[in-house]
Write a protein that holds these residues in place. Structure first.
Motif, short mmCIF file in Angstrom:
data_model
loop_
_atom_site.label_atom_id
_atom_site.label_comp_id
_atom_site.label_asym_id
_atom_site.label_seq_id
_atom_site.Cartn_x
_atom_site.Cartn_y
_atom_site.Cartn_z
N GLY B 130 0.83 -1.20 0.00
CA GLY B 130 0.00 0.00 0.00
C GLY B 130 0.86 1.25 0.00
N THR B 131 0.26 2.37 0.32
CA THR B 131 1.01 3.63 0.31
C THR B 131 1.37 4.04 1.73
OG1 THR B 131 -1.05 4.87 0.47
CG2 THR B 131 -0.21 4.43 -1.76
N GLN B 132 2.23 5.05 1.85
CA GLN B 132 2.64 5.52 3.18
C GLN B 132 1.43 6.01 3.98
OE1 GLN B 132 6.26 7.85 2.77
NE2 GLN B 132 7.05 6.21 4.06
N GLU B 133 0.49 6.68 3.29
CA GLU B 133 -0.69 7.20 3.98
C GLU B 133 -1.65 6.07 4.36
OE1 GLU B 133 -0.26 8.58 0.41
OE2 GLU B 133 1.48 9.26 1.56
N ARG B 134 -1.74 5.07 3.48
CA ARG B 134 -2.69 3.99 3.74
C ARG B 134 -1.98 2.64 3.64
NH1 ARG B 134 -8.35 4.94 0.81
NH2 ARG B 134 -8.93 3.48 2.45
N PRO B 135 -1.17 2.33 4.66
CA PRO B 135 -0.44 1.06 4.61
C PRO B 135 -1.39 -0.14 4.75
CG PRO B 135 -0.06 2.15 6.71
CD PRO B 135 -0.92 3.08 5.89
N VAL B 136 -1.13 -1.13 3.96
CA VAL B 136 -1.93 -2.36 4.00
C VAL B 136 -1.01 -3.51 4.40
CG1 VAL B 136 -3.22 -4.03 2.60
CG2 VAL B 136 -3.59 -1.57 2.29
N TYR B 137 -1.49 -4.30 5.33
CA TYR B 137 -0.69 -5.42 5.81
C TYR B 137 -1.20 -6.70 5.16
CZ TYR B 137 2.37 -7.72 9.15
OH TYR B 137 3.39 -8.42 9.72
N VAL B 138 -0.29 -7.50 4.61
CA VAL B 138 -0.69 -8.76 3.98
C VAL B 138 0.08 -9.89 4.64
CG1 VAL B 138 -0.93 -10.04 1.81
CG2 VAL B 138 -0.93 -7.54 1.78
N MET B 139 -0.63 -10.93 5.01
CA MET B 139 0.02 -12.10 5.60
C MET B 139 -0.52 -13.34 4.89
SD MET B 139 0.15 -13.46 9.53
CE MET B 139 -1.54 -13.23 9.98
N VAL B 140 0.37 -14.21 4.50
CA VAL B 140 -0.05 -15.46 3.87
C VAL B 140 0.57 -16.61 4.65
CG1 VAL B 140 -0.06 -16.86 1.77
CG2 VAL B 140 -0.22 -14.37 1.61
N LEU B 141 -0.27 -17.53 5.08
CA LEU B 141 0.22 -18.67 5.85
C LEU B 141 -0.12 -19.97 5.15
CD1 LEU B 141 -1.69 -16.77 8.04
CD2 LEU B 141 -0.21 -18.03 9.58
N GLU B 142 0.74 -20.94 5.30
CA GLU B 142 0.38 -22.30 4.94
C GLU B 142 0.36 -23.09 6.23
OE1 GLU B 142 1.94 -24.66 1.33
OE2 GLU B 142 2.89 -25.59 3.06
N VAL B 143 -0.73 -23.78 6.47
CA VAL B 143 -0.88 -24.51 7.73
C VAL B 143 -1.31 -25.95 7.47
CG1 VAL B 143 -1.55 -22.39 8.92
CG2 VAL B 143 -3.34 -23.93 8.09
N THR B 144 -1.05 -26.80 8.44
CA THR B 144 -1.51 -28.18 8.37
C THR B 144 -2.56 -28.37 9.47
OG1 THR B 144 0.71 -28.78 7.73
CG2 THR B 144 -0.76 -30.58 8.29
N LEU B 145 -3.71 -28.87 9.07
CA LEU B 145 -4.82 -29.02 10.02
C LEU B 145 -4.70 -30.34 10.78
CD1 LEU B 145 -7.81 -27.82 7.83
CD2 LEU B 145 -6.32 -26.51 9.33
N PRO B 146 -4.99 -30.32 12.10
CA PRO B 146 -5.02 -31.59 12.83
C PRO B 146 -6.16 -32.47 12.30
CG PRO B 146 -5.22 -29.71 14.32
CD PRO B 146 -5.35 -29.18 12.93
N GLN B 147 -6.05 -33.75 12.60
CA GLN B 147 -7.06 -34.72 12.16
C GLN B 147 -8.47 -34.27 12.54
OE1 GLN B 147 -5.66 -38.46 11.76
NE2 GLN B 147 -7.29 -38.37 10.26
N GLY B 148 -9.39 -34.35 11.58
CA GLY B 148 -10.79 -34.05 11.87
C GLY B 148 -11.15 -32.58 11.78
N ILE B 149 -10.15 -31.73 11.56
CA ILE B 149 -10.43 -30.29 11.47
C ILE B 149 -10.58 -29.92 10.00
CG2 ILE B 149 -9.51 -27.98 11.94
CD1 ILE B 149 -10.37 -29.70 14.39
N MET B 150 -11.62 -29.11 9.71
CA MET B 150 -11.91 -28.76 8.32
C MET B 150 -11.70 -27.26 8.10
SD MET B 150 -13.49 -31.69 7.31
CE MET B 150 -14.88 -31.43 6.22
#
Lengths: 167, 179
Positions: B130-150
């Motif tokens: 984003g810009t200095q006046e309007r900074p935008v934060y972006v986060m991207v994660l890769e995760v592994t779900l425990p058994q049974g979690i959707m």
């Protein structure tokens, strides 16, 4: 009819562009059958390309009907000689693994829908419109005919998402 | 083979990777897993290296001194036997994107939910765009779900964070396929 050994990278045949089948004959049908036998023998496999069994010809088989992801959306067993993707659209990402590249998986983005033209086992020209997992399997196997492994298609998370430079 | 985790950070410029890897090559070190990237104006290298004879920090002597002299910060961690082996992480893979107007706590709040639910983060990248006046934060994660979690469970758990921090969160499963 035989289960053939799956060639594993760095076997050079995997990086060769396979030859089109010019003359449809008994050998062609034998290769198709060996591919089917090898795929079934591997259990979890949903597709095998001829170079994976050491034959540098443009022949692949795909069958996602027994897999969890493909069982509701498939064309059953597809035996494809000289397959060619004539149209594709959309995109989807899957974490692919390959019998010829053991112990490694990577995120690959491929078309969501493909239309593929090919000769079937009897030499008839056929055209199939595939989507979702079946489309991924078809694209993955046809890549083998062009000497491409999924390793040629992986892209890093970071470069994918953050490639665009700040203006 | 003894394994070491080596990190090198310094102002980005061409030639860092070649200087570092030349030293490792001359030492007889093998580079196993590594991840190197530009973060802000800094180039950060994280490498798992192996050496057939070296057993501790002293084995390296002052071989990294030229890097320090070139204004790079070098840290070496000696791994215990087996510390280089990646554990088999089973379970569905999910990508999570989180983005919104920059504010404190985005990473912490998301990571807290995941940690409490035993969701394993296997990759995490953040970027301030984003810009200095309007900074935008972006986060991207890769995760592994425990058994049974959707995927739906993740969405439900993250919803309070989304509402509170007013960020956008999307979750998508990456099917694992064997071809």
């Amino acid at each position: 009819m035989a289960v053939r050994k799956i060639r594993v990278y760095p076997d050079p045949i995997l990086k060769k562009v396979a030859e089109p089948v010019e003359q449809f004959n008994k050998t062609t049908v034998e290769v198709v059958q060996d591919l089917v036998d090898t795929m079934l023998d591997a259990g979890h496999s949903v597709g095998v390309a001829a170079p994976q069994i050491g034959v540098s010809q443009r022949i692949v088989v795909v069958d996602v009907s027994k897999s969890k992801l493909g069982k509701t959306n498939n064309h059953g067993l597809l035996e494809m000689v000289n397959p060619e993707i004539i149209a594709s659209s959309g995109s989807q990402m899957m974490r692919e693994g390959c019998m010829s590249v053991p112990d490694y998986t990577g995120n690959v983005t491929r078309a969501e829908h493909v239309i593929v033209e090919f000769l079937d086992r009897s030499g008839q020209l056929r055209c199939v419109e595939a989507s979702a997992f079946e489309a991924v399997a078809i694209q993955h196997e046809i890549d083998h005919l062009d000497g491409l492994l999924f390793l040629d298609r992986v892209s890093s998370l970071k470069t994918d998402i953050f490639r665009r430079k700040n203006k | 083979m003894n394994h070491f985790a080596l990190t090198i950070v310094g102002r980005d410029r061409p030639g860092i990777v070649s200087q570092v890897t030349e030293i490792l090559y001359n030492l007889g070190c093998n580079i196993a897993d590594s991840s190197c990237s530009i973060l802000g104006g800094q180039f950060a290298m994280i490498l798992i290296v192996a050496h057939p004879k070296f057993s501790n920090r002293d084995s390296f002597g002052d071989t990294f001194q030229p890097l320090e002299d070139a204004d790079l910060t070098v840290a070496l961690r000696v791994l215990k036997p087996g510390g280089e082996v990646r554990p088999e992480i089973e379970g569905d893979l999910c990508m999570i994107s989180v983005y919104g107007a920059d504010k404190p706590g985005i990473v912490y709040r998301v990571a807290k939910v995941l940690g409490e639910k035993n969701v394993n983060i296997t990759d995490l990248n953040t970027k301030l765009v984003g810009t200095q006046e309007r900074p935008v934060y972006v986060m991207v994660l890769e995760v592994t779900l425990p058994q049974g979690i959707m995927e739906e469970d993740l969405n439900r758990w993250l919803m309070p964070v989304r509402d509170e921090l007013q960020v956008d969160i999307s979750v998508r499963t990456i099917p694992r396929v064997e071809l």
